[in-house]
Design a protein around this motif. Structure first.
Motif, PDB file in Angstrom:
ATOM      1  N   TRP A 145       0.835  -1.202   0.000  1.00 37.47           N
ATOM      2  CA  TRP A 145       0.000   0.000   0.000  1.00 37.47           C
ATOM      3  C   TRP A 145       0.873   1.256   0.000  1.00 37.47           C
ATOM      4  CZ3 TRP A 145      -5.048   0.617  -0.852  1.00 37.47           C
ATOM      5  CH2 TRP A 145      -5.902  -0.481  -0.723  1.00 37.47           C
ATOM      6  N   SER A 146       1.929   1.227   0.789  1.00 41.45           N
ATOM      7  CA  SER A 146       2.833   2.372   0.859  1.00 41.45           C
ATOM      8  C   SER A 146       3.509   2.625  -0.481  1.00 41.45           C
ATOM      9  CB  SER A 146       3.880   2.133   1.949  1.00 41.45           C
ATOM     10  OG  SER A 146       4.817   3.185   1.992  1.00 41.45           O
ATOM     11  N   ASP A 147       3.984   1.543  -1.123  1.00 37.51           N
ATOM     12  CA  ASP A 147       4.680   1.676  -2.404  1.00 37.51           C
ATOM     13  C   ASP A 147       3.750   2.163  -3.505  1.00 37.51           C
ATOM     14  OD1 ASP A 147       7.050   0.779  -1.289  1.00 37.51           O
ATOM     15  OD2 ASP A 147       6.717  -1.313  -1.865  1.00 37.51           O
ATOM     16  N   PHE A 148       2.513   1.690  -3.480  1.00 39.95           N
ATOM     17  CA  PHE A 148       1.590   1.983  -4.571  1.00 39.95           C
ATOM     18  C   PHE A 148       0.917   3.346  -4.467  1.00 39.95           C
ATOM     19  CE2 PHE A 148       0.881  -2.827  -5.153  1.00 39.95           C
ATOM     20  CZ  PHE A 148       1.837  -2.883  -6.141  1.00 39.95           C
ATOM     21  N   ILE A 149       0.666   3.829  -3.236  1.00 38.60           N
ATOM     22  CA  ILE A 149      -0.262   4.957  -3.156  1.00 38.60           C
ATOM     23  C   ILE A 149      -0.018   5.973  -2.045  1.00 38.60           C
ATOM     24  CG2 ILE A 149      -1.997   3.958  -1.584  1.00 38.60           C
ATOM     25  CD1 ILE A 149      -4.118   4.901  -3.638  1.00 38.60           C
ATOM     26  N   SER A 150       0.601   5.622  -0.939  1.00 37.12           N
ATOM     27  CA  SER A 150       0.558   6.466   0.259  1.00 37.12           C
ATOM     28  C   SER A 150       1.147   7.867   0.133  1.00 37.12           C
ATOM     29  CB  SER A 150       1.235   5.758   1.428  1.00 37.12           C
ATOM     30  OG  SER A 150       2.631   5.709   1.235  1.00 37.12           O
ATOM     31  N   PRO A 151       2.177   8.106  -0.686  1.00 35.94           N
ATOM     32  CA  PRO A 151       2.770   9.454  -0.683  1.00 35.94           C
ATOM     33  C   PRO A 151       1.768  10.576  -0.942  1.00 35.94           C
ATOM     34  CG  PRO A 151       4.161   7.921  -1.875  1.00 35.94           C
ATOM     35  CD  PRO A 151       2.893   7.189  -1.579  1.00 35.94           C
ATOM     36  N   ILE A 152       0.691  10.295  -1.626  1.00 38.35           N
ATOM     37  CA  ILE A 152      -0.244  11.374  -1.948  1.00 38.35           C
ATOM     38  C   ILE A 152      -1.609  11.199  -1.297  1.00 38.35           C
ATOM     39  CG2 ILE A 152       0.828  11.950  -4.151  1.00 38.35           C
ATOM     40  CD1 ILE A 152      -1.320  10.276  -5.537  1.00 38.35           C
ATOM     41  N   LEU A 153      -1.867  10.044  -0.702  1.00 38.99           N
ATOM     42  CA  LEU A 153      -3.246   9.795  -0.292  1.00 38.99           C
ATOM     43  C   LEU A 153      -3.452   9.428   1.172  1.00 38.99           C
ATOM     44  CD1 LEU A 153      -4.568   7.883  -3.436  1.00 38.99           C
ATOM     45  CD2 LEU A 153      -4.936  10.239  -2.813  1.00 38.99           C
ATOM     46  N   PHE A 154      -2.699   8.506   1.716  1.00 36.51           N
ATOM     47  CA  PHE A 154      -3.042   7.955   3.016  1.00 36.51           C
ATOM     48  C   PHE A 154      -1.898   8.066   4.029  1.00 36.51           C
ATOM     49  CE2 PHE A 154      -5.854   5.554   0.095  1.00 36.51           C
ATOM     50  CZ  PHE A 154      -7.071   5.959   0.621  1.00 36.51           C
ATOM     51  N   SER A 155      -2.288   8.175   5.300  1.00 33.71           N
ATOM     52  CA  SER A 155      -1.318   8.252   6.384  1.00 33.71           C
ATOM     53  C   SER A 155      -0.856   6.860   6.785  1.00 33.71           C
ATOM     54  CB  SER A 155      -1.955   8.951   7.594  1.00 33.71           C
ATOM     55  OG  SER A 155      -2.980   8.119   8.137  1.00 33.71           O
ATOM     56  N   LYS A 156       0.152   6.807   7.657  1.00 38.55           N
ATOM     57  CA  LYS A 156       0.650   5.522   8.157  1.00 38.55           C
ATOM     58  C   LYS A 156      -0.453   4.773   8.889  1.00 38.55           C
ATOM     59  CE  LYS A 156       4.026   2.614   9.305  1.00 38.55           C
ATOM     60  NZ  LYS A 156       3.238   1.637  10.078  1.00 38.55           N
ATOM     61  N   ARG A 157      -1.252   5.475   9.650  1.00 41.08           N
ATOM     62  CA  ARG A 157      -2.361   4.839  10.366  1.00 41.08           C
ATOM     63  C   ARG A 157      -3.355   4.237   9.384  1.00 41.08           C
ATOM     64  NH1 ARG A 157      -7.296   8.226  12.627  1.00 41.08           N
ATOM     65  NH2 ARG A 157      -7.262   8.514  10.379  1.00 41.08           N
ATOM     66  N   ASP A 158      -3.653   4.975   8.314  1.00 40.43           N
ATOM     67  CA  ASP A 158      -4.588   4.475   7.309  1.00 40.43           C
ATOM     68  C   ASP A 158      -4.046   3.203   6.649  1.00 40.43           C
ATOM     69  OD1 ASP A 158      -6.211   6.659   7.786  1.00 40.43           O
ATOM     70  OD2 ASP A 158      -5.426   7.825   6.097  1.00 40.43           O
ATOM     71  N   LEU A 159      -2.730   3.182   6.406  1.00 40.96           N
ATOM     72  CA  LEU A 159      -2.122   2.025   5.738  1.00 40.96           C
ATOM     73  C   LEU A 159      -2.298   0.754   6.559  1.00 40.96           C
ATOM     74  CD1 LEU A 159       1.221   3.511   4.380  1.00 40.96           C
ATOM     75  CD2 LEU A 159      -0.888   3.066   3.129  1.00 40.96           C
ATOM     76  N   THR A 160      -2.181   0.880   7.865  1.00 43.99           N
ATOM     77  CA  THR A 160      -2.346  -0.289   8.729  1.00 43.99           C
ATOM     78  C   THR A 160      -3.757  -0.851   8.620  1.00 43.99           C
ATOM     79  OG1 THR A 160      -0.720   0.641  10.265  1.00 43.99           O
ATOM     80  CG2 THR A 160      -2.119  -1.140  11.083  1.00 43.99           C
ATOM     81  N   VAL A 161      -4.737   0.042   8.566  1.00 45.49           N
ATOM     82  CA  VAL A 161      -6.128  -0.394   8.403  1.00 45.49           C
ATOM     83  C   VAL A 161      -6.333  -1.029   7.032  1.00 45.49           C
ATOM     84  CG1 VAL A 161      -8.525   0.390   8.246  1.00 45.49           C
ATOM     85  CG2 VAL A 161      -7.013   1.316  10.015  1.00 45.49           C
ATOM     86  N   LEU A 162      -5.822  -0.395   5.987  1.00 50.60           N
ATOM     87  CA  LEU A 162      -5.976  -0.930   4.640  1.00 50.60           C
ATOM     88  C   LEU A 162      -5.299  -2.291   4.504  1.00 50.60           C
ATOM     89  CD1 LEU A 162      -5.409   2.358   2.624  1.00 50.60           C
ATOM     90  CD2 LEU A 162      -7.556   1.092   2.841  1.00 50.60           C
ATOM     91  N   ALA A 163      -4.140  -2.449   5.128  1.00 51.49           N
ATOM     92  CA  ALA A 163      -3.441  -3.734   5.087  1.00 51.49           C
ATOM     93  C   ALA A 163      -4.276  -4.822   5.748  1.00 51.49           C
ATOM     94  CB  ALA A 163      -2.082  -3.611   5.762  1.00 51.49           C
ATOM     95  N   ASP A 164      -4.942  -4.476   6.848  1.00 50.59           N
ATOM     96  CA  ASP A 164      -5.776  -5.458   7.535  1.00 50.59           C
ATOM     97  C   ASP A 164      -7.012  -5.795   6.703  1.00 50.59           C
ATOM     98  OD1 ASP A 164      -6.295  -6.958  10.147  1.00 50.59           O
ATOM     99  OD2 ASP A 164      -8.155  -5.818   9.904  1.00 50.59           O
ATOM    100  N   LEU A 165      -7.649  -4.796   6.142  1.00 52.54           N
ATOM    101  CA  LEU A 165      -8.849  -5.032   5.343  1.00 52.54           C
ATOM    102  C   LEU A 165      -8.553  -5.804   4.060  1.00 52.54           C
ATOM    103  CD1 LEU A 165     -10.601  -1.549   5.668  1.00 52.54           C
ATOM    104  CD2 LEU A 165     -11.349  -3.699   6.715  1.00 52.54           C
ATOM    105  N   SER A 166      -7.336  -5.732   3.574  1.00 53.93           N
ATOM    106  CA  SER A 166      -6.981  -6.409   2.317  1.00 53.93           C
ATOM    107  C   SER A 166      -6.411  -7.802   2.543  1.00 53.93           C
ATOM    108  CB  SER A 166      -6.001  -5.558   1.506  1.00 53.93           C
ATOM    109  OG  SER A 166      -4.845  -5.245   2.260  1.00 53.93           O
ATOM    110  N   GLU A 167      -6.695  -8.400   3.691  1.00 52.65           N
ATOM    111  CA  GLU A 167      -6.293  -9.784   3.928  1.00 52.65           C
ATOM    112  C   GLU A 167      -6.902 -10.686   2.841  1.00 52.65           C
ATOM    113  OE1 GLU A 167      -7.852 -13.136   6.934  1.00 52.65           O
ATOM    114  OE2 GLU A 167      -6.845 -11.469   7.936  1.00 52.65           O
ATOM    115  N   GLY A 168      -6.092 -11.561   2.267  1.00 55.61           N
ATOM    116  CA  GLY A 168      -6.557 -12.428   1.190  1.00 55.61           C
ATOM    117  C   GLY A 168      -6.337 -11.851  -0.196  1.00 55.61           C
ATOM    118  N   PHE A 169      -5.919 -10.576  -0.282  1.00 54.08           N
ATOM    119  CA  PHE A 169      -5.618  -9.951  -1.569  1.00 54.08           C
ATOM    120  C   PHE A 169      -4.187 -10.295  -1.980  1.00 54.08           C
ATOM    121  CE2 PHE A 169      -9.408  -7.767  -0.755  1.00 54.08           C
ATOM    122  CZ  PHE A 169      -9.748  -6.905  -1.787  1.00 54.08           C
TER     123      PHE A 169
END
Length: 385
Positions: free
Chosen positions: A265-289
């Motif tokens: 998530w960090s490599d693909f998108i975070s510099p312009i869109l999401f915070s570190k906290r958001d990334l942790t949530v997105l990583a959890d929600l994307s289990e199985g991806f």
């Protein structure tokens, strides 16, 4: 005389081609050596080699014929059997592998750099690497990484395209493919490998396909040490046992871990869109991806971001995209798909039970686009705090 070890492999391959009276192989590897010399800063030597090639062209071939790498084609359809991947202009995020996986890859690359020039009669045959695992786990990206590391062109053969409806034509296509690899300085990548390398004992397959497997094995066995072959399959259980034995390196690629997903998530998108906290949530929600799945979600979010004049995105924008793309998929159970048909109360309950610290009331409010008071009330109704 001191010869840079970086050029030994090409010299060995040129000499090998000359001894076999294989003019195409000599030309291809001489051209490749000229490119490497120029990249290393020795333009004078590179120009001398190219001049020799031009002079030989004029002497041995018609004046209007210039050196070119002719791609092998299907004898009936005339469609190319392989595709040249232009690595120099390709920009990709870094691969996310476990250290044990990197150890295998790095060993292969290290050996491949010097394999052709090793003077040892016990070493024979092409250097080969088999990657297997669910779709989207990075097999094709790893092939591109290996080719880049070796400084070689990458040619991709999609093996389902090699299979011809004409009896015997498939074996001819395979022969043409391996002839090209034997004469050209490259990494040959056999994608969708199970299309040909199926179990020969499969009673439901026609005899022709079984003969094709035998043809593939014979051609792979005849490749010399100058050749590098990579293969990838999503269905490793379909591979013939004899095929497994032909690959000296093997690597299983799995769906990414939570830490790997967060980094993706960090490599693909975070510099312009999401915070570190958001990334942790997105990583959890994307289990199985898979990594490819996460890249697809990020591409969709970035399209929305740029098409709305850089209007800031929030977790509530990402959540429905994750749910939408979670539907379907053969491998693994995607956690967020279980939330797709739930009402808001059930979603709050499931996420709170999953990780109450991560899914705080404030986080759930942001994720679901609700007020914190509403989320608090919903969590109370569900027996929460």
């Amino acid at each position: 005389m001191n010869i840079d070890n970086r050029f030994i492999n090409e010299l060995v391959r040129i000499i090998n081609g000359a001894l076999r009276l294989d003019i195409d192989k000599v030309r291809n590897y001489t051209s490749f050596l000229a490119e490497k010399l120029e990249s290393a800063g020795d333009k004078s030597s590179a120009d001398r080699l190219r001049k020799l090639l031009d002079e030989a062209d004029n002497q041995l071939r018609p004046a209007d014929v210039r050196f070119a790498k002719a791609l092998p084609v299907d004898a009936e359809s005339r469609f190319p059997l392989i595709e040249h991947v232009k690595l120099k202009t390709l920009q990709e995020p870094p691969l996310q592998l476990l250290q044990t996986q990197w150890d295998v890859v790095n060993e292969f690359v290290s050996v491949a750099r010097s394999y052709a020039s090793l003077d040892n009669p016990e070493l024979s045959g092409a250097l080969s690497f088999l990657m297997y695992g669910p779709p989207g786990t990075g097999k094709s990206r790893l092939a591109r990484h290996i080719a880049k590391e070796l400084g070689l062109d990458l040619y991709v053969a999609r093996l389902d395209g090699l299979i011809s409806s004409y009896l015997g034509s498939t074996s001819k296509n395979i022969r043409a493919l391996f002839d090209f690899a034997a004469k050209t300085p490259c990494v040959l990548f056999l994608d969708e490998f199970d299309a040909i390398a199926k179990l020969r004992g499969d009673s439901q397959e026609l005899g022709e396909l079984k003969r094709v497997v035998n043809s593939f094995l014979q051609n792979l066995d005849t490749l010399g040490r100058q050749s590098i072959v990579l293969a990838a399959t999503n269905h490793e259980t379909l591979l013939d046992a004899a095929v497994w034995r032909r690959f000296t390196y093997r690597l299983a690629l799995q769906l990414p871990s939570p830490e790997q997903r967060e980094q993706m998530w960090s490599d693909f998108i975070s510099p312009i869109l999401f915070s570190k906290r958001d990334l942790t949530v997105l990583a959890d929600l994307s289990e199985g991806f898979s990594g490819s799945d996460i890249g697809e979600v990020c591409a969709r979010l970035k399209r929305r971001y740029f098409s709305t004049n850089n209007k800031p995105l929030h977790l509530k924008d990402a959540f429905p995209v994750l749910q939408n793309l979670a539907v379907g998929g053969e491998y693994g159970e995607r956690f967020v798909a279980r939330l797709a048909n739930k009402d808001v109360i059930a979603i709050v309950q499931i996420l709170r039970e999953r990780n109450q610290r991560l899914y705080s009331l404030a986080m759930l409010a942001e994720l679901l686009g609700l007020s914190k008071a509403t989320v608090h009330r919903l969590s109370k109704r569900e027996g929460g705090e």
